[in-house]
Write a protein that holds these residues in place. Structure first.
Motif, PDB file in Angstrom:
ATOM      1  N   THR A 260       0.752  -1.202  -0.070  1.00 38.92           N
ATOM      2  CA  THR A 260       0.007  -0.002  -0.157  1.00 38.92           C
ATOM      3  C   THR A 260       0.779   1.354  -0.145  1.00 38.92           C
ATOM      4  N   ARG A 261       1.845   1.208   0.739  1.00 36.91           N
ATOM      5  CA  ARG A 261       2.788   2.483   0.717  1.00 36.91           C
ATOM      6  C   ARG A 261       3.597   2.747  -0.422  1.00 36.91           C
ATOM      7  N   LEU A 262       3.925   1.709  -1.131  1.00 34.27           N
ATOM      8  CA  LEU A 262       4.652   1.787  -2.467  1.00 34.27           C
ATOM      9  C   LEU A 262       3.687   2.121  -3.467  1.00 34.27           C
ATOM     10  N   ALA A 263       2.664   1.530  -3.596  1.00 39.53           N
ATOM     11  CA  ALA A 263       1.324   1.926  -4.551  1.00 39.53           C
ATOM     12  C   ALA A 263       0.791   3.464  -4.381  1.00 39.53           C
ATOM     13  N   TYR A 264       1.085   3.934  -3.229  1.00 38.36           N
ATOM     14  CA  TYR A 264       0.620   5.333  -2.857  1.00 38.36           C
ATOM     15  C   TYR A 264       1.537   6.401  -3.513  1.00 38.36           C
ATOM     16  N   LEU A 265       2.763   5.845  -3.569  1.00 37.69           N
ATOM     17  CA  LEU A 265       3.555   6.784  -4.290  1.00 37.69           C
ATOM     18  C   LEU A 265       3.198   7.230  -5.737  1.00 37.69           C
ATOM     19  N   THR A 266       2.397   6.219  -6.484  1.00 40.71           N
ATOM     20  CA  THR A 266       2.166   6.532  -7.641  1.00 40.71           C
ATOM     21  C   THR A 266       0.770   7.428  -7.916  1.00 40.71           C
ATOM     22  N   VAL A 267       0.219   7.536  -6.444  1.00 41.98           N
ATOM     23  CA  VAL A 267      -1.244   8.685  -6.735  1.00 41.98           C
ATOM     24  C   VAL A 267      -0.997   9.697  -5.918  1.00 41.98           C
ATOM     25  N   GLU A 268       0.116   9.875  -5.045  1.00 40.39           N
ATOM     26  CA  GLU A 268       0.393  10.848  -4.173  1.00 40.39           C
ATOM     27  C   GLU A 268      -0.134  12.179  -4.896  1.00 40.39           C
ATOM     28  N   SER A 269       0.532  12.428  -5.934  1.00 39.53           N
ATOM     29  CA  SER A 269       0.361  13.947  -6.532  1.00 39.53           C
ATOM     30  C   SER A 269      -1.038  14.048  -6.784  1.00 39.53           C
ATOM     31  N   LYS A 270      -1.610  13.128  -7.403  1.00 37.81           N
ATOM     32  CA  LYS A 270      -3.147  13.272  -7.917  1.00 37.81           C
ATOM     33  C   LYS A 270      -4.141  13.392  -6.371  1.00 37.81           C
ATOM     34  N   VAL A 271      -3.548  12.586  -5.326  1.00 40.07           N
ATOM     35  CA  VAL A 271      -4.443  12.869  -4.119  1.00 40.07           C
ATOM     36  C   VAL A 271      -4.306  14.518  -3.824  1.00 40.07           C
ATOM     37  N   LYS A 272      -2.790  14.961  -3.847  1.00 39.46           N
ATOM     38  CA  LYS A 272      -2.834  16.096  -3.506  1.00 39.46           C
ATOM     39  C   LYS A 272      -3.626  17.375  -4.352  1.00 39.46           C
ATOM     40  N   GLU A 273      -3.508  17.069  -5.577  1.00 31.55           N
ATOM     41  CA  GLU A 273      -4.213  17.824  -6.511  1.00 31.55           C
ATOM     42  C   GLU A 273      -5.803  17.944  -6.148  1.00 31.55           C
ATOM     43  N   VAL A 274      -6.166  16.482  -6.087  1.00 32.77           N
ATOM     44  CA  VAL A 274      -7.890  16.469  -5.928  1.00 32.77           C
ATOM     45  C   VAL A 274      -8.217  17.223  -4.476  1.00 32.77           C
ATOM     46  N   LEU A 275      -7.420  17.075  -3.490  1.00 34.09           N
ATOM     47  CA  LEU A 275      -7.521  17.571  -2.036  1.00 34.09           C
ATOM     48  C   LEU A 275      -7.522  18.981  -1.796  1.00 34.09           C
ATOM     49  N   ARG A 276      -6.678  19.669  -2.755  1.00 27.14           N
ATOM     50  CA  ARG A 276      -6.112  21.014  -2.531  1.00 27.14           C
ATOM     51  C   ARG A 276      -7.547  21.871  -2.117  1.00 27.14           C
ATOM     52  N   GLY A 277      -7.380  22.609  -0.959  1.00 31.70           N
ATOM     53  CA  GLY A 277      -8.347  23.500  -0.528  1.00 31.70           C
ATOM     54  C   GLY A 277      -9.374  23.044   0.065  1.00 31.70           C
ATOM     55  N   VAL A 278      -9.439  21.698   0.414  1.00 26.52           N
ATOM     56  CA  VAL A 278     -10.600  21.145   1.091  1.00 26.52           C
ATOM     57  C   VAL A 278     -10.740  21.395   2.622  1.00 26.52           C
ATOM     58  N   LYS A 279     -11.712  21.742   3.014  1.00 23.59           N
ATOM     59  CA  LYS A 279     -11.828  22.414   4.475  1.00 23.59           C
ATOM     60  C   LYS A 279     -12.490  21.260   5.272  1.00 23.59           C
ATOM     61  N   ARG A 280     -12.983  20.061   4.926  1.00 24.26           N
ATOM     62  CA  ARG A 280     -13.540  19.216   5.842  1.00 24.26           C
ATOM     63  C   ARG A 280     -13.688  17.920   5.098  1.00 24.26           C
ATOM     64  N   VAL A 281     -13.429  16.646   5.678  1.00 19.15           N
ATOM     65  CA  VAL A 281     -13.375  15.499   5.147  1.00 19.15           C
ATOM     66  C   VAL A 281     -14.641  14.587   5.976  1.00 19.15           C
ATOM     67  N   ILE A 282     -15.311  13.896   5.111  1.00 17.23           N
ATOM     68  CA  ILE A 282     -16.077  12.842   5.552  1.00 17.23           C
ATOM     69  C   ILE A 282     -15.649  11.369   5.032  1.00 17.23           C
ATOM     70  N   ILE A 283     -15.730  10.669   5.811  1.00 19.14           N
ATOM     71  CA  ILE A 283     -15.172   9.235   5.573  1.00 19.14           C
ATOM     72  C   ILE A 283     -16.127   8.375   5.825  1.00 19.14           C
ATOM     73  N   THR A 284     -16.353   7.549   4.739  1.00 16.53           N
ATOM     74  CA  THR A 284     -17.539   6.575   4.698  1.00 16.53           C
ATOM     75  C   THR A 284     -16.940   5.185   4.297  1.00 16.53           C
ATOM     76  N   GLY A 285     -17.905   4.277   4.850  1.00 17.96           N
ATOM     77  CA  GLY A 285     -17.640   2.843   4.553  1.00 17.96           C
ATOM     78  C   GLY A 285     -18.627   2.055   5.310  1.00 17.96           C
ATOM     79  N   CYS A 286     -18.584   0.642   5.369  1.00 16.74           N
ATOM     80  CA  CYS A 286     -19.607  -0.192   6.055  1.00 16.74           C
ATOM     81  C   CYS A 286     -18.413  -1.276   6.780  1.00 16.74           C
ATOM     82  N   GLY A 287     -18.989  -1.683   8.053  1.00 21.98           N
ATOM     83  CA  GLY A 287     -18.295  -2.853   8.674  1.00 21.98           C
ATOM     84  C   GLY A 287     -16.749  -2.428   8.883  1.00 21.98           C
ATOM     85  N   THR A 288     -15.936  -3.257   8.631  1.00 23.33           N
ATOM     86  CA  THR A 288     -14.713  -3.025   8.902  1.00 23.33           C
ATOM     87  C   THR A 288     -14.050  -1.708   8.151  1.00 23.33           C
TER      88      THR A 288
END
Ligand code: M6R
Length: 584
Positions: A260-288
């Motif tokens: 997971t750590r290694l794979a993240y290196l390939t998407v890190e810049s995209k994550v940065k770009e997408v999350l730029r200026g975000v003021k609040r985070v909602i995290i969602t999922g089910c169960g685990t």
């Protein structure tokens, strides 16, 4: 949630389908069935129970074209009658999903006619029979216009030497072989059979023969869906010398974190770009996945200092939440197909929020919705109980929080796989498993990040051992739940946060004073001495306070596994459950 397989080729279909169904059993194991086509005649075999109940009889099914199903019962109890395939007239069908308006359709088109099963799925074969006038695609299109709900349906028809697939809101893939082609719910069914697959879109109808595949979109226009590499291989389904997938998968936690750590290196810049200026985070999922989101809330609030909420996807999607374009929604799902999580992500998109998918399934529905996909490097997870995917999710969420905060989280995570291995090598959980197996109930307690893991420990234990269990904040016990503590109860207290250790140890004392049994999972120095002779202490390695869930998780996962074995449960296939929950 129900697995479907279809085959059109030159080999005996029932063998291929049987093996495919075995690989899809994690999607449900209430009943199984296969139907094949031979000289324009349909033969079917279906039984209550796991796929293996078919083994002794599959040779009765001739033919080189067929469909199969492994069921997780929604409408109609597990029984031979309710097992798929449903056969009527010139058709046999298998279905994954729920037809929500089946009663209305039954009333409207069939009045008082008695069906052969109590399922919602039988309406599909009855309608096909009613609308078919020699044009299979036309009949499928007609029924797609009146069915409400979710479905991936595979069909054989006495007039067509091939299979047809219809899909909406439930996953269906096509596999391309050499002189043979396939359909399935999921890639593992096709491991070793084909190296290329396509994922069908909602509204698609596919006609599959041994010679080729024709796909029609919602408007019945011929389309070509992208060919993707089938990542499922026979090796990924191997037990690796372990008696159960669960143990194998817990042992793969270190690799899951590192990948997971290694794979993240390939998407890190995209994550940065997408999350730029975000003021609040909602995290969602089910169960685990929801439980890993609880850990992420702590990361985001501590590192980034912006508000973060964790929401159960099935609640979030219906509560009319406040989502603005400055909100990021992180949707977490191992399978990427969980209906509630996918719908929660769609809702976020419709409100203009940025959506980050954290998933273990590269071609899943969730990946098609999100602005950026953060891969979890767990690899194929077969056991119904999530283990290495939970720790992979936590690693991914830690990295995302690091990106948001401008911290080098990858560097900190680098040391964790080694500590996970140490935990696996040295941990001794047998005494505690024995205590849990004999107990009348187990309470998992913790504060802050340890409370998040306590909830996961409790879910894991009840899911696979069926021992009643709850997770509580350690400080809440005295506000009511303490009344349940007696000589038959066990409290498992997770204490990894030095700052709060004294407070959590108060809960230990409170349980001991009421004659409850206590075990502590901890990396806090000196705790063995303080609790000597009074509580079972399971030591895990010391590490960064925010990363301790990656180690305490191993302890609670092994605890659930060993308790399940002591109680003679099947840890890989707990009762009533399925791995991929594609219905509401
Ligand atoms: O595939 P997902 O991560 O979306 O699945 C969500 C839950 O169904 C899943 O985590 C479930 O709680 C596990 N079986 C728990 O071990």
């Amino acid at each position: 949630m129900c697995g479907i397989v279809g085959f059109a080729g030159a080999r005996r279909a029932s063998d291929i389908i049987y093996n495919g169904l075995k690989q899809l059993e994690y999607r449900g194991y209430d009943s199984a069935g296969i139907a094949t086509l031979s000289d324009g005649k349909i033969s079917a075999l279906k039984r209550r129970g796991r796929v293996s109940v078919l083994e002794s009889e599959i040779e009765k099914l001739g033919g080189v074209t067929g469909i199969g199903h492994t069921r997780w019962a929604t409408h109609g109890k597990p029984s031979d009658e309710n097992a798929h395939p449903h056969v009527f007239g010139k058709f046999a069908i298998v279905h994954n999903g729920i037809i929500e308006n089946y009663s209305d359709l039954k009333e409207k088109y069939f009045g008082g006619v008695k069906f052969n099963s109590d399922t919602d799925s039988e309406i599909i074969v009855r309608l096909l029979d009613k609308f078919y006038g020699g044009d299979l695609v036309g009949a499928l299109k007609k029924i797609s216009l009146i069915l409400k709900g979710s479905y991936a349906v595979a069909v054989i028809c006495a007039d067509f030497e091939g299979i047809a697939v219809l899909k909406r809101n439930n996953p269906a893939i096509i596999g391309y072989g050499d002189g043979e082609n396939f359909a399935a719910s999921d890639a593992p069914a096709l491991a070793g059979l084909c190296s290329e697959i396509s994922v069908l879109d909602d509204g698609d109808i596919a006609l599959i023969t041994k010679d080729g595949v024709n796909i029609f979109d919602e408007n019945l226009q011929g389309v070509v869906r992208e060919r993707l590499v089938n990542l499922a291989t026979p090796a990924s389904l191997d037990l690796g010398g372990c008696p159960h997938y669960m143990l194998k998968e817990i042992r793969e936690v270190p690799a899951s974190v590192e990948r997971t750590r290694l794979a993240y290196l390939t998407v890190e810049s995209k994550v940065k770009e997408v999350l730029r200026g975000v003021k609040r985070v909602i995290i969602t999922g089910c169960g685990t996945a929801y439980n890993s989101g609880l850990v992420a809330k702590r990361y985001i609030e501590s590192f980034v200092k912006i508000p973060a909420e964790t929401e159960i996807a099935g609640e979030f999607r219906y509560k009319n939440p406040v989502i603005t374009p400055e909100t990021a929604v992180i949707a977490i799902s191992q399978s990427g197909e969980t209906a509630d999580t996918v719908e929660a992500a769609k809702l976020a998109v419709s409100c203009g929020a940025k959506v980050v998918a954290v998933t273990n399934a590269p071609y899943s529905q969730l990946t098609r919705i999100a602005d950026v996909v953060v891969p979890v490097g767990a690899g194929s997870e077969i056991c119904v109980a999530a283990t290495k995917s939970y720790t992979g999710q936590i690693a991914a969420l830690y990295l995302i929080a690091g990106t948001l905060a401008g911290i080098d989280a990858s560097e900190k995570l680098l040391k964790i796989p080694k500590l996970c291995k140490e935990t696996l090598e040295h941990i001794d959980i047998d005494t505690l498993a024995d205590m849990c197996a004999r107990s009348g109930g187990v309470y998992f307690l913790g504060r802050d990040i340890d409370y998040a893991v306590a909830l996961e420990g409790s879910l894991k234990l009840k899911e696979i051992s069926y021992v009643p269990s709850e997770g509580y904040p350690a400080g809440e016990l005295k506000h009511g739940t303490l009344a349940l503590i007696d000589i038959k109860t066990v409290a498992v207290v997770i204490i990894t946060d030095e700052r709060l250790a004294g407070k959590s140890e108060n809960a230990v004392e409170q349980v001991l004073s009421r004659k409850g049994k206590v075990a502590v999972i901890s990396n806090v120095a000196g705790i063995e001495k303080r609790l000597e002779g009074r509580a079972e202490v399971i030591k895990i390695p010391a590490c960064d306070e925010f990363l301790s869930p990656l180690l305490s998780a191993i302890a609670v996962q092994l605890l659930a596994y060993k308790t399940a074995l002591l109680l003679d449960r099947d840890p890989d296939k707990p009762r009533n459950l399925a791995k991929s929950v594609t219905v509401e």
